[in-house]
Design an enzyme around this catalytic site. Sequence first.
Site, PDB file in Angstrom:
ATOM      1  CD1 TRP A 139      -1.664  -2.452   1.811  1.00 52.05           C
ATOM      2  CD2 TRP A 139      -2.960  -1.562   0.232  1.00 52.05           C
ATOM      3  NE1 TRP A 139      -2.595  -3.404   1.452  1.00 52.05           N
ATOM      4  CE2 TRP A 139      -3.407  -2.880   0.491  1.00 52.05           C
ATOM      5  CE3 TRP A 139      -3.642  -0.804  -0.721  1.00 52.05           C
ATOM      6  CZ2 TRP A 139      -4.484  -3.448  -0.174  1.00 52.05           C
ATOM      7  CZ3 TRP A 139      -4.717  -1.380  -1.389  1.00 52.05           C
ATOM      8  CH2 TRP A 139      -5.132  -2.681  -1.105  1.00 52.05           C
ATOM      9  CB  SER A 140       0.485   4.557   1.583  1.00 48.74           C
ATOM     10  OG  SER A 140      -0.683   4.908   0.866  1.00 48.74           O
ATOM     11  CB  SER A 141       4.935   0.968   2.881  1.00 49.02           C
ATOM     12  OG  SER A 141       4.509   1.140   4.224  1.00 49.02           O
TER      13      SER A 141
END
Length: 383
Positions: free
Chosen positions: A66-68
């Site tokens: 995801w947003s990592s």
Amino acid sequence: MEIHGHFDEKFAAVREEFELNFTEKDDVGASFAVTIEGESVIDIWAGHRDAAKTLPWEEDTIVNVWSSTKPMYFMAALMLADRGELDLYGKVTDYWPEYGQNGKKSTEVRHFMSHSAGLPGFGEQLTMEQLCDWDYAISVLERQEPWWEPGKVAHYHAMTQGFLVGEIVRRITGKSLGTFFREEIAGPLNADFHIGVDPAIFPRVAEIIAPPPLQEGDTPEPPAELRDRINGTPPCFPPHTNQPDWRQAEIPAANGHGNARSIARIASAVANNGTVDGVTLMSPEGVERIFDEQITMDKGTLGMGYGLGALGAGAPRDSKVCLWGGAGGSTHVIDMDRKASFAYVMNQMNHDLVGGPRGWMLQRRFYESMGLVKPRERYGVSS
């Protein structure tokens, strides 16, 4: 339970906390890694890569983080700035003229990097097929009006930021963001991280497991700038995000696939002022641009891309830290003072939006093991 991998014995408390994530916090499969001065000091994994618990999580298992993924394109933009090819304070239209439509001519590149560009959504409803079509998604963003004056406030550009920054990279280099990342970052560092997954490695990809349903009343009232606006992002949760079209597409804000080892490896280049193991991605001055404070979002300070501050990392309060995290709980953390990088990834999601307590506590145990913070029993503000 069986924990695989390696860790220095002084970090035994980290291993114990990692096991608690499975026995008390519902992890199904996960990995956690730490480097110091580019050297791997913790690299552990356990559990299963499927909800049925029939397939073991292995050394080379990767998962949607995801947003990592976001710091991967932060790095790409910072590298181009370091080379003199991108002015982070310049106008977006200097690189992408079509973006200036409908009141967006004043937007600066740094507004893309700091969630303050005024396009946290697409403004019209997209299907999954359209989201996976780069050119279509870009054309939608080009014709939208900003939801507020660019640079005035920041609200999370959860899905759109990757397209916005990625298109700048494409306009400058002629390469898609996924290609630039593979050739200029992941490849030189030998990091098993992908923005756009080759079907040949699908067998190594863990199944993402959705969090339990939210209880009624758990969704907060949106801020004024977001009311009566169409976000437009199609459903981006399992089972949709376990499908081939999602995995193969380049959706840089949300669909990078890797493991803790590969994230920590990439982050180690930043932690070591741009160079690790003889591979230089940018100069120390280029890395320092991260800490150019831009704006506040949800009470947190944003630098050039990354969030800033030790509290989100479990580090001592005065530490020079930059970080981000992913929906469901993954983390991507860099401690400049100790030249350390951290990453936690998992397949069982919870409802945290940017990181969460499972990764935070692992990081906290690391700092406790180093004698840098006091022991803490649960997730909370660091000391």
